[in-house]
Design a protein around this motif. Sequence first.
Motif, PDB file in Angstrom:
ATOM      1  N   ASP A  33       0.818  -1.041   0.112  1.00  0.00           N
ATOM      2  CA  ASP A  33      -0.193  -0.176  -0.174  1.00  0.00           C
ATOM      3  C   ASP A  33       0.852   1.085  -0.156  1.00  0.00           C
ATOM      4  OD1 ASP A  33      -2.531  -1.518  -0.026  1.00  0.00           O
ATOM      5  OD2 ASP A  33      -2.751  -1.208   2.103  1.00  0.00           O
ATOM      6  N   PHE A  34       2.133   1.060   0.680  1.00  0.00           N
ATOM      7  CA  PHE A  34       2.821   2.304   0.651  1.00  0.00           C
ATOM      8  C   PHE A  34       3.566   2.706  -0.542  1.00  0.00           C
ATOM      9  CE2 PHE A  34       3.191   1.141   5.366  1.00  0.00           C
ATOM     10  CZ  PHE A  34       2.843   2.529   5.768  1.00  0.00           C
ATOM     11  N   PHE A  35       3.815   1.574  -1.465  1.00  0.00           N
ATOM     12  CA  PHE A  35       4.204   1.544  -2.826  1.00  0.00           C
ATOM     13  C   PHE A  35       3.410   2.167  -3.672  1.00  0.00           C
ATOM     14  CE2 PHE A  35       5.096  -0.487  -6.766  1.00  0.00           C
ATOM     15  CZ  PHE A  35       6.389  -0.039  -7.290  1.00  0.00           C
ATOM     16  N   ILE A  36       1.990   1.752  -3.661  1.00  0.00           N
ATOM     17  CA  ILE A  36       0.930   2.107  -4.266  1.00  0.00           C
ATOM     18  C   ILE A  36       0.789   3.745  -4.056  1.00  0.00           C
ATOM     19  CG2 ILE A  36      -1.432   2.180  -4.700  1.00  0.00           C
ATOM     20  CD1 ILE A  36      -1.472  -0.996  -3.986  1.00  0.00           C
ATOM     21  N   ASP A  37       0.622   4.046  -2.944  1.00  0.00           N
ATOM     22  CA  ASP A  37       0.653   5.651  -2.650  1.00  0.00           C
ATOM     23  C   ASP A  37       1.730   6.543  -3.263  1.00  0.00           C
ATOM     24  OD1 ASP A  37      -1.480   4.637  -1.122  1.00  0.00           O
ATOM     25  OD2 ASP A  37      -0.919   5.005   0.716  1.00  0.00           O
ATOM     26  N   ALA A  38       2.772   6.002  -3.448  1.00  0.00           N
ATOM     27  CA  ALA A  38       3.895   6.767  -4.165  1.00  0.00           C
ATOM     28  C   ALA A  38       3.927   6.782  -5.460  1.00  0.00           C
ATOM     29  CB  ALA A  38       5.297   6.032  -3.761  1.00  0.00           C
ATOM     30  N   VAL A  50       0.012  -3.453 -13.569  1.00  0.00           N
ATOM     31  CA  VAL A  50      -0.911  -4.886 -13.292  1.00  0.00           C
ATOM     32  C   VAL A  50      -0.899  -5.174 -12.020  1.00  0.00           C
ATOM     33  CG1 VAL A  50      -0.919  -7.253 -14.062  1.00  0.00           C
ATOM     34  CG2 VAL A  50       0.215  -5.732 -15.599  1.00  0.00           C
ATOM     35  N   SER A  51      -2.217  -5.436 -11.623  1.00  0.00           N
ATOM     36  CA  SER A  51      -2.675  -5.881 -10.001  1.00  0.00           C
ATOM     37  C   SER A  51      -2.744  -7.274  -9.777  1.00  0.00           C
ATOM     38  CB  SER A  51      -3.574  -4.956  -9.553  1.00  0.00           C
ATOM     39  OG  SER A  51      -4.086  -5.353  -8.434  1.00  0.00           O
ATOM     40  N   ARG A  59      -7.323   0.378  -4.903  1.00  0.00           N
ATOM     41  CA  ARG A  59      -6.587   1.433  -4.334  1.00  0.00           C
ATOM     42  C   ARG A  59      -5.936   1.980  -5.283  1.00  0.00           C
ATOM     43  NH1 ARG A  59      -4.618   1.671   1.097  1.00  0.00           N
ATOM     44  NH2 ARG A  59      -3.162   3.333   1.635  1.00  0.00           N
ATOM     45  N   LEU A  60      -5.403   1.366  -6.421  1.00  0.00           N
ATOM     46  CA  LEU A  60      -4.799   2.029  -7.529  1.00  0.00           C
ATOM     47  C   LEU A  60      -5.834   3.093  -8.207  1.00  0.00           C
ATOM     48  CD1 LEU A  60      -2.808  -1.135  -8.860  1.00  0.00           C
ATOM     49  CD2 LEU A  60      -1.749   1.163  -8.263  1.00  0.00           C
ATOM     50  N   VAL A  61      -6.999   2.335  -8.438  1.00  0.00           N
ATOM     51  CA  VAL A  61      -7.973   3.064  -9.173  1.00  0.00           C
ATOM     52  C   VAL A  61      -8.609   4.473  -8.364  1.00  0.00           C
ATOM     53  CG1 VAL A  61     -10.286   2.926 -10.228  1.00  0.00           C
ATOM     54  CG2 VAL A  61      -8.757   1.128 -10.719  1.00  0.00           C
ATOM     55  N   ARG A  62      -8.573   4.195  -7.261  1.00  0.00           N
ATOM     56  CA  ARG A  62      -9.072   5.414  -6.198  1.00  0.00           C
ATOM     57  C   ARG A  62      -7.849   6.438  -6.634  1.00  0.00           C
ATOM     58  NH1 ARG A  62      -8.648   3.567  -0.782  1.00  0.00           N
ATOM     59  NH2 ARG A  62      -9.422   1.688  -1.621  1.00  0.00           N
ATOM     60  N   LEU A  63      -6.725   6.115  -6.724  1.00  0.00           N
ATOM     61  CA  LEU A  63      -5.576   7.192  -6.673  1.00  0.00           C
ATOM     62  C   LEU A  63      -5.318   7.632  -8.163  1.00  0.00           C
ATOM     63  CD1 LEU A  63      -2.983   5.481  -4.543  1.00  0.00           C
ATOM     64  CD2 LEU A  63      -4.080   7.651  -4.202  1.00  0.00           C
ATOM     65  N   GLY A  64      -6.647   7.126  -8.951  1.00  0.00           N
ATOM     66  CA  GLY A  64      -6.640   7.780 -10.385  1.00  0.00           C
ATOM     67  C   GLY A  64      -5.651   7.152 -11.409  1.00  0.00           C
ATOM     68  N   LEU A  65      -5.012   5.837 -10.939  1.00  0.00           N
ATOM     69  CA  LEU A  65      -4.311   5.035 -11.912  1.00  0.00           C
ATOM     70  C   LEU A  65      -4.968   4.020 -12.612  1.00  0.00           C
ATOM     71  CD1 LEU A  65      -1.645   4.788  -9.083  1.00  0.00           C
ATOM     72  CD2 LEU A  65      -1.410   6.304 -11.215  1.00  0.00           C
ATOM     73  N   ASP A  66      -4.585   3.780 -14.015  1.00  0.00           N
ATOM     74  CA  ASP A  66      -4.882   2.700 -14.690  1.00  0.00           C
ATOM     75  C   ASP A  66      -4.611   1.490 -14.372  1.00  0.00           C
ATOM     76  OD1 ASP A  66      -6.752   4.553 -16.135  1.00  0.00           O
ATOM     77  OD2 ASP A  66      -5.226   4.982 -17.596  1.00  0.00           O
ATOM     78  N   VAL A  67      -5.166   0.304 -14.421  1.00  0.00           N
ATOM     79  CA  VAL A  67      -4.764  -0.753 -14.321  1.00  0.00           C
ATOM     80  C   VAL A  67      -5.060  -1.716 -15.630  1.00  0.00           C
ATOM     81  CG1 VAL A  67      -4.924  -3.073 -12.791  1.00  0.00           C
ATOM     82  CG2 VAL A  67      -5.357  -0.677 -11.777  1.00  0.00           C
ATOM     83  N   THR A  68      -4.114  -2.580 -15.991  1.00  0.00           N
ATOM     84  CA  THR A  68      -4.078  -3.319 -17.341  1.00  0.00           C
ATOM     85  C   THR A  68      -3.948  -4.687 -16.902  1.00  0.00           C
ATOM     86  OG1 THR A  68      -2.454  -1.487 -18.128  1.00  0.00           O
ATOM     87  CG2 THR A  68      -2.707  -3.584 -19.446  1.00  0.00           C
ATOM     88  N   GLU A  69      -4.796  -5.333 -17.757  1.00  0.00           N
ATOM     89  CA  GLU A  69      -4.765  -7.191 -17.508  1.00  0.00           C
ATOM     90  C   GLU A  69      -3.548  -7.520 -18.055  1.00  0.00           C
ATOM     91  OE1 GLU A  69      -7.343  -8.931 -16.876  1.00  0.00           O
ATOM     92  OE2 GLU A  69      -8.296  -7.112 -16.051  1.00  0.00           O
ATOM     93  N   LEU A  70      -2.932  -8.659 -17.255  1.00  0.00           N
ATOM     94  CA  LEU A  70      -1.853  -9.272 -17.545  1.00  0.00           C
ATOM     95  C   LEU A  70      -1.857  -9.936 -18.908  1.00  0.00           C
ATOM     96  CD1 LEU A  70       0.944 -10.519 -16.505  1.00  0.00           C
ATOM     97  CD2 LEU A  70      -0.080 -12.442 -15.795  1.00  0.00           C
ATOM     98  N   SER A  71      -2.987 -10.107 -19.484  1.00  0.00           N
ATOM     99  CA  SER A  71      -3.018 -10.700 -20.774  1.00  0.00           C
ATOM    100  C   SER A  71      -2.838  -9.684 -21.871  1.00  0.00           C
ATOM    101  CB  SER A  71      -4.358 -11.497 -21.101  1.00  0.00           C
ATOM    102  OG  SER A  71      -4.242 -12.546 -20.081  1.00  0.00           O
TER     103      SER A  71
END
Length: 218
Positions: A33-38, A50-51, A59-71
């Motif tokens: 979580d500390f890494f995500i917040d940075a 990739v999450s 948490r990533l999305v709440r911070l406005g970051l896009d998450v990509t599928e591994l595939s």
Amino acid sequence: MDQAAKKKRSALAAVSYIDDGMTIGVGTGSTVDFFIDALPDHAHRALSLVSSSERSTERLVRLGLDVTELSAVGDVDIYVDGADEATKHLHLIKGGGGALTREKILAGASRRFICIVDDSKLVGRLGRFPLPVEVIPMARSFVARQLVKAGGQPVWRRDFRTDNGNQIIDVRNLQIENPVELETRLNQIPGVVTVGLFAHRGADVLLVGAADDVKVMT
Ligand code: 5RP
């Protein structure tokens, strides 16, 4: 210095491994979580994220970051994740948060696995922390009996379902002399999805947050 501050110290040390345009695997847990917040401070660097869990994705999305599928991506450049126990051989027990299967997938898909822990996680031998095993629900009792035969004391993590719809058995009192061999053996039990031993693919770098510094183990 308290444990949370040491976790934060190791997580922030992992930020220095980020390079422009990287695909980064994001683990799960209070250290991560500390890494995500940075990460928002590095959003301009064209990173793909990739999450390893619904929790980290939220948490990533709440911070406005896009998450990509591994595939949708190729290899993961770096994978940053915590652990419940770690040795100097960079073997780990993971899965305290129940995300072990997706974590093991991301570890396997990554070029470099950077594990971030506070110094309380460093042990001489793995096994004091109960070993999480993700199981297909219908196989739970069968798998539990096999785990007893392997010398452990299985405890069903009740009221918990993994992101994959499965259940977790936490195995106490295992004598883990040879983590690679035990990981192989437990993986053979039908109904086991993932064993929380990360020995075949352990960490490449272990960042250990302590009161005065961060120790880098490779
Ligand atoms: C989740 C994990 C975590 O990395 C592990 O439980 C450590 O968590 P924390 O950083 O909260 O101490 O394996 O499945």
